[in-house]
Structures are given as structure tokens and as C-alpha cells.
Motif scaffolding. Structure first.
Motif, PDB file in Angstrom:
ATOM      1  N   ILE A  76     -62.907  41.584 -82.153  1.00  0.00           N
ATOM      2  CA  ILE A  76     -63.927  42.542 -81.137  1.00  0.00           C
ATOM      3  C   ILE A  76     -65.151  41.178 -80.991  1.00  0.00           C
ATOM      4  CG2 ILE A  76     -65.666  43.587 -81.416  1.00  0.00           C
ATOM      5  CD1 ILE A  76     -63.404  45.686 -81.444  1.00  0.00           C
ATOM      6  N   GLU A  77     -65.826  40.752 -79.590  1.00  0.00           N
ATOM      7  CA  GLU A  77     -66.450  39.936 -79.347  1.00  0.00           C
ATOM      8  C   GLU A  77     -67.815  40.914 -79.778  1.00  0.00           C
ATOM      9  OE1 GLU A  77     -66.221  37.419 -76.734  1.00  0.00           O
ATOM     10  OE2 GLU A  77     -67.680  36.503 -77.472  1.00  0.00           O
ATOM     11  N   LYS A  78     -68.423  41.313 -79.383  1.00  0.00           N
ATOM     12  CA  LYS A  78     -69.461  42.354 -80.056  1.00  0.00           C
ATOM     13  C   LYS A  78     -68.997  43.132 -79.777  1.00  0.00           C
ATOM     14  CE  LYS A  78     -71.565  41.301 -75.002  1.00  0.00           C
ATOM     15  NZ  LYS A  78     -72.793  40.933 -74.192  1.00  0.00           N
ATOM     16  N   VAL A  79     -70.058  44.003 -80.235  1.00  0.00           N
ATOM     17  CA  VAL A  79     -70.823  45.543 -80.208  1.00  0.00           C
ATOM     18  C   VAL A  79     -72.338  46.123 -79.626  1.00  0.00           C
ATOM     19  CG1 VAL A  79     -70.224  48.343 -81.097  1.00  0.00           C
ATOM     20  CG2 VAL A  79     -69.382  45.858 -81.895  1.00  0.00           C
ATOM     21  N   GLU A  80     -72.178  46.848 -78.775  1.00  0.00           N
ATOM     22  CA  GLU A  80     -73.746  46.604 -78.773  1.00  0.00           C
ATOM     23  C   GLU A  80     -74.649  48.721 -78.461  1.00  0.00           C
ATOM     24  OE1 GLU A  80     -74.152  43.239 -75.430  1.00  0.00           O
ATOM     25  OE2 GLU A  80     -74.453  45.199 -74.467  1.00  0.00           O
ATOM     26  N   MET A  81     -75.980  48.762 -78.432  1.00  0.00           N
ATOM     27  CA  MET A  81     -76.103  50.053 -78.200  1.00  0.00           C
ATOM     28  C   MET A  81     -76.648  49.573 -76.795  1.00  0.00           C
ATOM     29  SD  MET A  81     -78.868  51.882 -78.848  1.00  0.00           S
ATOM     30  CE  MET A  81     -80.341  51.089 -78.928  1.00  0.00           C
ATOM     31  N   ALA A  82     -76.487  50.831 -76.638  1.00  0.00           N
ATOM     32  CA  ALA A  82     -76.781  50.985 -74.936  1.00  0.00           C
ATOM     33  C   ALA A  82     -77.147  52.528 -74.240  1.00  0.00           C
ATOM     34  CB  ALA A  82     -75.986  50.576 -73.704  1.00  0.00           C
ATOM     35  N   GLY A  83     -78.357  52.388 -73.440  1.00  0.00           N
ATOM     36  CA  GLY A  83     -78.202  53.840 -72.652  1.00  0.00           C
ATOM     37  C   GLY A  83     -79.060  54.819 -73.917  1.00  0.00           C
ATOM     38  N   ALA A  84     -78.082  56.054 -74.206  1.00  0.00           N
ATOM     39  CA  ALA A  84     -79.099  56.781 -74.640  1.00  0.00           C
ATOM     40  C   ALA A  84     -78.786  57.141 -76.193  1.00  0.00           C
ATOM     41  CB  ALA A  84     -78.865  58.674 -74.100  1.00  0.00           C
ATOM     42  N   GLY A  85     -77.872  55.924 -76.329  1.00  0.00           N
ATOM     43  CA  GLY A  85     -77.275  55.815 -77.503  1.00  0.00           C
ATOM     44  C   GLY A  85     -75.858  55.507 -78.036  1.00  0.00           C
ATOM     45  N   PHE A  86     -75.530  55.197 -76.120  1.00  0.00           N
ATOM     46  CA  PHE A  86     -74.046  54.913 -76.545  1.00  0.00           C
ATOM     47  C   PHE A  86     -73.856  53.476 -77.798  1.00  0.00           C
ATOM     48  CE2 PHE A  86     -74.316  56.663 -72.216  1.00  0.00           C
ATOM     49  CZ  PHE A  86     -73.315  57.993 -72.569  1.00  0.00           C
ATOM     50  N   ILE A  87     -72.406  53.377 -77.609  1.00  0.00           N
ATOM     51  CA  ILE A  87     -72.493  52.156 -78.502  1.00  0.00           C
ATOM     52  C   ILE A  87     -70.943  51.789 -78.002  1.00  0.00           C
ATOM     53  CG2 ILE A  87     -71.029  51.507 -80.789  1.00  0.00           C
ATOM     54  CD1 ILE A  87     -72.483  53.771 -81.920  1.00  0.00           C
ATOM     55  N   ASN A  88     -70.993  50.065 -77.150  1.00  0.00           N
ATOM     56  CA  ASN A  88     -70.397  49.554 -76.333  1.00  0.00           C
ATOM     57  C   ASN A  88     -69.394  48.976 -76.759  1.00  0.00           C
ATOM     58  OD1 ASN A  88     -70.702  51.083 -74.068  1.00  0.00           O
ATOM     59  ND2 ASN A  88     -72.424  50.035 -72.851  1.00  0.00           N
ATOM     60  N   PHE A  89     -68.309  48.408 -76.684  1.00  0.00           N
ATOM     61  CA  PHE A  89     -67.718  47.714 -77.507  1.00  0.00           C
ATOM     62  C   PHE A  89     -66.911  47.003 -76.405  1.00  0.00           C
ATOM     63  CE2 PHE A  89     -67.006  48.912 -81.789  1.00  0.00           C
ATOM     64  CZ  PHE A  89     -67.493  50.829 -81.181  1.00  0.00           C
TER      65      PHE A  89
END
Length: 586
Positions: A76-89
RNA sequence: GCGCCCGUAGCUCAGUUGGAUAGAGCGUCUGGCUACGAACCAGAAGGCCGGGGGUUCGAAUCCCUCCGGGCGCACCA
């Protein structure tokens, strides 16, 4: 790759403090999916949003908590929170590079898995009545069923394919009489053919073989055959009464053995044709199951006895009924008629009984859409016989309309006006036919335009996909002609040198293949594999146009060739599942 | 009448079971071969997801209801 992320999420969920998430919510299984948009990373999960509902918490806060609680992983390079609460990998590039190495290492095995854990599963499909050659509608069943079986086997089910031969009942008598009448014509008798008989031309060569086998032995005069019969439909009579009278007459004149001889010859002939047709089409069955054998081996008696013992069958008005209303059917069904004759449904009961006896954990039926009214009662049989509800599954295949020059062609076995699967295969080829049949969802009507399929234009993605495969082969030939050799190990070690958008895109697509196979198998959706392969071919063609493979720099060259080989492997594996060839030249 | 399937770009269809800005092919328009195969690639235009209500953070997707198309409702096989 997907399971890795699911595991990370599961661990993060388990690590959340109890004041944030209750124990019940902790059991929630994370859903991970591929992102559509690269700015959202490679994979995304909506876990925090689903959790928010149960835990009554802010989804964005939950997402942050999950990310904080997540263990680190090398892929995993990074994990981000986005939008209404998505977790993006976002995955590291070398995670993809390792997967490319896996593709080349596993070769033809790449994409196979053990999702099904060896569970035994039967797929019954085609099962066309052996009263004539297969037509284009059966072709769709054959292609769909065979591809589904391939997909299920690829994800680890022990799959058996079966063809149920309806070789008993009135239609067989009609076939025998139709053959006999054509034989009489060959021997010079003249008469009007019955409205309800099989009038297809395929009967004539069968009659000729009958003639060669028996000579004049079964010949009777027109007066003997037709004298005193009720009027046929064109004469204002009833076509069913007429054909039944004709069958009875044939039995009188030839004896049961004589008529049986005609039937067996016709049946073997037609069945032989069907088997050969399907084999040429790349569709193979493990068993050809005879309806007659159900009577012969006592399956029918045993099945009916079991239903009576368990109280699911009863006598009324002199007939034996199956109480299918217990299991949601709209009315009970007759199995043995008042006159003692068994209905077709009795055979179906015995057939389900027989399948269960053979120990299949899962029964998958591929049926024509016109059989949907029939599903409830077959499921009822299975339940009455003690089979678990989840073990019964039906997939309906919608109709195929054949168009020739913008004109719809009629298809009916009785009238003999139909285009056979053989004709179709001859016209468009096996590859195009197989792919064309499964590229649309099975519950969508299929307009099969022969002219379009014959044109070999891009309307038919089979050429597009095969061309991508052949292009890789062509690059390899070029390499050889220039006296160069590809070093795969060096190529795999140098994949980090490939950073163009086309190369990244292609690698990501390739790595999605195993998930794709699982999804296609689980959703019973072969058409999704066609779409995936078309997209993959598109990625490759784009790449091919943008970059040169055979370049001076050895590391870049080897890396690009390794990527091309991986593409070729995935396309070949995918086409293999579809029953379509993967040619090196076209 | 009851039941099942379908309705998404001009046409043919996807949309991974409720996710982020709706996706392809064909067709139309514009560009790209003295190049490892142009059976190819790049770009543009094109949408009230059949209509109307609802469910919720969020609907092409789930529920209800209409409208349109296909199929099925036997002591036939």
C-alpha cells in the motif's frame, strides 16, 4: 490484491475502540471494489458509510478512525479518506510488478482459484428435444452453458455438464411416424403429410437410411395407412387427434417392435447429429442422460413412492398429484393421469430425484425463457425430496432472433423453417458464434444479425480481441527475425522503468483478471468477461500505438515484452474460458 | 386476469447487486501509416437512465404505481 485490502479493513475494524463501534457492527464484512476513477486510487471501500448507519457516528470520522487503526502493508502506497466517507487505497507500483511476474509464472493457470472449494455442481443445459437438428436458439444455450461451466470450474467447483435427452413420450411417436411416412414416400406412396408431423427436410435422409436397412419390410399401402382416420386440421379436423390416430395406426400395422425400430433409427441419427454439432462447437457434456432410463432403472417408481411416503403426493379423481402448493406453486400438478399414463412432469420429478441421488451439492439449470413458469414446480420437487433450497438454481436464457438482411427469420422445428446452428457456424465461424452468443447478458433478448456477423467488422469484438493476441505474437516474431531474444527475468526486474500512462493502465487491467473471473463465475455473467477482454485489448492496442516494443535499451525492451507476454497470457486464458481460439496470426 | 424478463446516446448494449462527474461499440464529424500488422490509435458531438411517487447520507440499481415490448400460465410434450 482485493482480499489483501479486505483483510486490512477487517483488522482495522477489529481494532476500533468499543465506544465507537458496537460488537455487532464489528462483524460487518468489508466491501472493496475497483475504482472507476484513478484519482480515487486503485481500490475503494464504503465500510465507514455503512458502519455509520449502525453505529450512529459521523462517517468521515469513522473513516479516519479506520485509516488510523489500519496496519501498514508493503503493497500500500497510501490510504485516503474522500467524499462522504470513502476509504481509498493507492497501491505501490511494485505491487503490480509482482502480479505481472505471477501472471508469467502461472501461465495458463493464472486466474484460476479455489473459491468453490471442490464443491460438486451440475450444469444442465441445451437438453433440446432430439426431434431435429439444433437451431440458433440452442446455440445460445450451448455457448452460455459451456462458458458458465468453464468459469465455475476455473474458480474451483467440480463441474459436470449434462444433457437431458427427452427420448420418451408422444413427441417420439410423432418422430417415428414422420420418419416412417417419409420412408413410404421414398418407396413411392403418395399422400398428404400430417399437419402436426415433423416436416423438416432432415427427416428424408433418415428415411433413406431406414429404407436401406429394411427395404420393403415396413411398407404399407396408402389405403391401409390412412383409411378411416379422422380429418386432419386443414380438412377442418383436429391435428392432435389426427396424429394420435396415425400413431395408433402405425403401431397396428408395424407392431410395437416395428415402430420402435423406426424410432431408434431416427433417434440415434438425430442424436448423433446433435452430439457432433456440439462437439464441433467446443461444447462437451460429461453425461447424456436418457429420460427412458428413468423408467428402466425404476427412478420414477422410487421417486413417486418417496413423495407418497412423505405425504407430498396424493390421489384425487383417479390421478396421482404432487402437492406443489406446499412449496408456493399456484396449483398441484398431476404426475400419473387418470388413464394410468405418466405425465412429462413425472419424469422431471424422477430426474431431480436422480440428480440428488447422484450426490450433487448444487444443481444449476440453464433453461429457455419460455420455461420460467416451470421453475416453481421443479424447485418444489427438490424441496419435497429434501434438497436444500440454496442448492437449486435456474438461469434463464432469452430468445435469439435471427436477422438476415434486416428481415426476421422464423424458427420452428415442426415446419422445418429454421436456420440450424450448423449453418450459423459455417457462416460466421465458431469463434464469432461463441463470442457473439455470450457477449450479451443472458436475460437480454439477442438479435443475431447474420450479415453483420459475417462482415468481420468491428461490430464483432472477437476479431478485436484476437488481434491483440496476434499482435503480441507478431512482436515476438519480429524480435526473432532481428536476432534478438527476450530476457523475461530481466524484463520483470525492469518493470519500474515503464511509467507511461498506457503502461500503468495496462498493468492495472491485467491484475484485475482473477477478480474478474470470480465475479463472472459468481454472478453467472459470462458477458462481463467479454467486456473485460475487449477493454484489455483496447488498453493493449492503445499501448501498441503509443510505444515501440523493440527498442535499443535492453531493460526497457525486455520489460515491455514481459508486459506484452502477460497481456497475451491473460487474453489467451480469457478466450479459453469463452471457448474462442487465440491465434498467433490472423 | 396472474406470473417472469426487458425499457440507459441515433442504433446494439455494459453498468461487478445502493456509491463519487453515466460507460463501450457501431454510425456521424476531425486527425494519425516510407512505422513491431491501420483487422489499429487519438479526439469531438451525442443522456430527464420509459413516466410519476417513495425508501436514505446517496438510486440507472431497492419498493409502489402507471406506460410500452417479449414470454408463460394443461390429467401436452
Amino acid at each position: 490484491m482485493k482480499t489483501l485490502i479486505e483483510n486490512l479493513l477487517r483488522q482495522a475494524l477489529a481494532a476500533l475502540p468499543p465506544e465507537l463501534v458496537s460488537a455487532a457492527a464489528r462483524d460487518m464484512s468489508p466491501e472493496v471494489e475497483r475504482t472507476r476513477d484513478a484519482t480515487h486510487g486503485d481500490f475503494a471501500s464504503n465500510l465507514a458509510m455503512r458502519l455509520a448507519k449502525v453505529a450512529r457516528q459521523n462517517p468521515r470520522a469513522l473513516a479516519q478512525a479506520l485509516i488510523a487503526a489500519m496496519p501498514a502493508d508493503a503493497a500500500i502506497e497510501k490510504v485516503e479518506m474522500a467524499g462522504a466517507g470513502f476509504i481509498n487505497f493507492f497501491l505501490r507500483q511494485d505491487a503490480f510488478h509482482r502480479e505481472i511476474a505471477t501472471i508469467l509464472a502461472r501461465g495458463p493457470e493464472y486466474g484460476r482459484s479455489n473459491l468453490g472449494k471442490g464443491q460438486s455442481l451440475m450444469v444442465e443445459f441445451v437438453s433440446a428435444n432430439p426431434t431435429g437438428p439444433l437451431h440458433v436458439g440452442h446455440g445460445r444455450h450451448a455457448a452460455f452453458g459451456a462458458t458458465l461451466a468453464n468459469l465455475l470450474a476455473a474458480v474451483g467447483y467440480r463441474v459436470k455438464c449434462e444433457y437431458y435427452i427427452n427420448d420418451a413420450g408422444r413427441q417420439m411417436d410423432i418422430l417415428a411416424v414422420s420418419t416412417w411416412l417419409q420412408y413410404l414416400r421414398l418407396r413411392g406412396e403418395e399422400f398428404v403429410f400430417p399437419a402436426n408431423g415433423y416436416r423438416g427436410e432432415y427427416i428424408i435422409p433418415i428415411a433413406a437410411r431406414l429404407n436401406a436397412a429394411v427395404g420393403a419390410k415396413l411398407q404399407r399401402s396408402t389405403a391401409e395407412v390412412f383409411g378411416g382416420l379422422p380429418p386432419d386440421e386443414p380438412q377442418g379436423g383436429d391435428k392432435d387427434l389426427y396424429i394420435d390416430a396415425l400413431i395408433a395406426r402405425a403401431r397396428e400395422l408395424l407392431g410395437a417392435d416395428g415402430l420402435r425400430q423406426v424410432l431408434d433409427l431416427a433417434l440415434q441419427d438425430i442424436l448423433g447429429d446433435i452430439r457432433g454439432d456440439l462437439a464441433e462447437f467446443g461444447v462437451h457434456f460429461d453425461t447424456w442422460f436418457s429420460e427412458r432410463s428413468l423408467t428402466a432403472d425404476g427412478s420414477i417408481d422410487r421417486a413417486l413412492a418417496k413423495l407418497r411416503e412423505t405425504g407430498h403426493a396424493y390421489l384425487k379423481d383417479g390421478a396421482l398429484w404432487f402437492r406443489s402448493t406446499t412449496f408456493g406453486d399456484e396449483k398441484d400438478r398431476v404426475m400419473v393421469r387418470e388413464n394410468g399414463a405418466r405425465t412429462y412432469f413425472a419424469s422431471d420429478v424422477a430426474y431431480v430425484f436422480n440428480k440428488l441421488e447422484r450426490g450433487f451439492a448444487h444443481l444449476l439449470y440453464v433453461l429457455g425463457a419460455d420455461h420460467h413458469g416451470y421453475i416453481t414446480r421443479v424447485r418444489a420437487v427438490l424441496l419435497a425430496l429434501g434438497g436444500p433450497a440454496e442448492s437449486f438454481e435456474v438461469r434463464l436464457v432469452q430468445f435469439v432472433s435471427l436477422f438476415r438482411g434486416g428481415q426476421k427469420a422464423q424458427m420452428s422445428t415442426r415446419s422445418g423453417e429454421f436456420v440450424t446452428l450448423r449453418d450459423l457456424r459455417r457462416e460466421v465461424g465458431n469463434d464469432a458464434a461463441r463470442l457473439f452468443y455470450v457477449m450479451r447478458s443472458n436475460d437480454q433478448h439477442l438479435d443475431f444479425d447474420l450479415e453483420l456477423a459475417t462482415q468481420r467488422s468491428n461490430d464483432n469484438p472477437v476479431y478485436y480481441i484476437q488481434y491483440a493476441h496476434a499482435r503480441v505474437a507478431s512482436v515476438l516474431r519480429q524480435l526473432q527475425e532481428r536476432g534478438l531474444k527476450a530476457d523475461t527475468a530481466n524484463g520483470l526486474a525492469s518493470l519500474s522503468k515503464l511509467a507511461s500512462p498506457q503502461e500503468t493502465q495496462l498493468q492495472k487491467r491485467l491484475c484485475a483478471y482473477p477478480e474478474m473471473v470470480e465475479v463472472c463465475a459468481t454472478q453467472r455473467a459470462p458477458h462481463m468477461l467479454v467486456h473485460f477482454l475487449r477493454d484489455l485489448a483496447n488498453d493493449f492496442h492503445t499501448y501498441y500505438s503509443a510505444q515501440q516494443f523493440i527498442v535499443e535499451d535492453v531493460e526497457i525492451r525486455d520489460a515491455r515484452i514481459a508486459l506484452a507476454l502477460a497481456t497475451q497470457t491473460v487474453i489467451r486464458n480469457g478466450l479459453e474460458l469463452l471457448g474462442v481460439s487465440a491465434p498467433g496470426t490472423m
